[in-house]
Design an enzyme around this catalytic site. Structure first.
Site, PDB file in Angstrom:
ATOM      1  N   CYS B  86       0.838  -1.202   0.000  1.00  8.01           N
ATOM      2  CA  CYS B  86       0.000   0.000   0.000  1.00  8.01           C
ATOM      3  C   CYS B  86       0.879   1.260   0.000  1.00  8.01           C
ATOM      4  O   CYS B  86       1.533   1.546  -0.977  1.00  8.01           O
ATOM      5  CB  CYS B  86      -0.971  -0.050   1.177  1.00  8.01           C
ATOM      6  SG  CYS B  86      -2.352   1.097   1.022  1.00  8.01           S
ATOM      7  N   HIS B 203      -3.431  -5.654   1.147  1.00 11.62           N
ATOM      8  CA  HIS B 203      -2.739  -5.856   2.420  1.00 11.62           C
ATOM      9  C   HIS B 203      -2.679  -7.336   2.802  1.00 11.62           C
ATOM     10  O   HIS B 203      -3.577  -7.824   3.503  1.00 11.62           O
ATOM     11  CB  HIS B 203      -3.481  -5.105   3.535  1.00 11.62           C
ATOM     12  CG  HIS B 203      -3.331  -3.623   3.469  1.00 11.62           C
ATOM     13  ND1 HIS B 203      -2.331  -2.950   4.122  1.00 11.62           N
ATOM     14  CD2 HIS B 203      -4.044  -2.683   2.815  1.00 11.62           C
ATOM     15  CE1 HIS B 203      -2.437  -1.648   3.892  1.00 11.62           C
ATOM     16  NE2 HIS B 203      -3.470  -1.460   3.091  1.00 11.62           N
ATOM     17  N   GLU B 205      -0.963  -8.684   5.054  1.00 10.37           N
ATOM     18  CA  GLU B 205      -0.851  -8.838   6.517  1.00 10.37           C
ATOM     19  C   GLU B 205      -2.219  -8.795   7.183  1.00 10.37           C
ATOM     20  O   GLU B 205      -2.349  -9.164   8.347  1.00 10.37           O
ATOM     21  CB  GLU B 205       0.083  -7.756   7.089  1.00 10.37           C
ATOM     22  CG  GLU B 205      -0.534  -6.381   7.314  1.00 10.37           C
ATOM     23  CD  GLU B 205      -0.681  -5.562   6.037  1.00 10.37           C
ATOM     24  OE1 GLU B 205      -0.416  -6.087   4.946  1.00 10.37           O
ATOM     25  OE2 GLU B 205      -1.096  -4.374   6.143  1.00 10.37           O
TER      26      GLU B 205
END
Lengths: 81, 237
Positions: B86, B203, B205
């Site tokens: 990002c 994302h 994560e």
């Protein structure tokens, strides 16, 4: 004591790069009855104060523009000083 | 192996990334402060999401000049594995480790939702644990993720196989409806030409456990670990 100098920098998206803000502003203008303004391109404006003792800042300000103030991949800049 | 997660002022996914690596992947991880000039022996460096330096001027524009980034550039140029997620992707384009630029989403809105990504290559350090064409469910959260195609540069990336992830619909088709931000060719993530630097807007994560809605992002972290454990054969990205 000499007064400091001023330089102004205008940064805008290159021709052909989509400017969604400009498009949105133009649409708003058309809705407001200002339909004759058929295109709007947005940009950024910077005012730099330069030490009075600085010599010719032409090259330095070009560096400032191309390294930081503008992203040369998508933006153009114009300097007035 | 050891991961390093860079913290800029305004990073806000650094703890998520740290937690994903430490508690889910189970590897060593350390925060790398933006003012530091030391990667602390990291084998992989991750630039996390967020709003580094408040996104002032342009997303990633100020972060690229921080001391830690000079080390990240050196590390990447020496072949080190770098992942920008990002805002981290935006920083990587600004600093020149990845080509192109990310501009305002074409619809001007911040896009925060689950997306479906298609893995375009499985022979990379980041996707060896995936199949080519596999669909991953990974969320996005950004206002400036529109990978901009200036004068057809995207064609060069396509030819050289640098487009790694693409936004697709549930059946894996590239459609304009599946494109959340206006990116050229629905690009969601790209590689550098050497294949050691990845930038992606989604994302991973945030998709490392079923309770988060998906654990597909873990496949990327596991692929990176596998790549580190077994040096990559020549000729592969």
């Amino acid at each position: 004591m000499a007064t400091n100098k001023r330089a102004t920098v205008f940064v805008s998206l290159k021709d052909g790069v989509l400017d969604p803000q400009g498009v949105t502003i133009q649409k708003a203008l058309a809705q407001m009855g200002y339909g004759e303004f058929v295109s709007v391109r947005s940009g950024k404006f910077f005012e730099l104060e330069v030490e009075a003792s600085a010599g010719d800042i032409g090259q330095r300000i070009d560096e400032v523009c191309s390294r930081l103030l503008a992203n040369p991949i998508i933006e153009d800049y114009r300097v007035e000083h | 192996m050891k991961f390093g997660v860079v913290t800029f002022p305004g990073s806000n996914c650094d703890y998520d990334t740290y937690a994903a690596v430490r508690f889910i992947l189970g590897e060593e991880v350390e925060f790398l402060w933006h003012k530091s000039s030391d990667l602390a022996g990291s084998d992989v460096v991750i630039l996390p999401g967020g709003f580094s330096y408040g996104d002032y001027l342009r997303a990633g524009a100020i972060a690229r000049f921080s001391p830690i980034m000079q080390e990240v550039v050196r590390f990447a140029e020496a072949g080190g594995i770098v992942i920008g997620i990002c805002n981290g992707f935006q920083v990587l384009t600004e600093v020149g480790l990845l080509p192109g630029a990310l501009i305002r989403n074409s619809h001007l809105r911040f896009a925060c939702k689950q997306t479906t990504l298609r893995v375009e290559r499985s022979d990379t350090r980041f996707t060896s644990g995936c199949d080519k064409g596999e669909l991953l469910t990974i969320p996005i959260a950004h206002g400036e993720g529109n990978y901009y195609d200036f004068r057809g540069d995207i064609d060069e990336l396509e030819r050289s196989g640098q487009v790694l992830f693409r936004f697709v619909d549930a059946t894996g088709e590239v459609t304009s409806e599946a494109n959340p931000n206006g990116s050229a060719n629905n690009v969601a993530g790209i590689l550098n030409s050497k294949g050691n630097v990845l930038g992606m807007m989604p994302h991973p994560e945030r998709a490392v456990e079923e309770i988060l809605g998906s654990d597909d992002g873990l496949k990327i972290f596991k692929s990176v670990r596998a790549a580190f454990a077994t040096p990559h054969p020549a000729g592969q990205a």
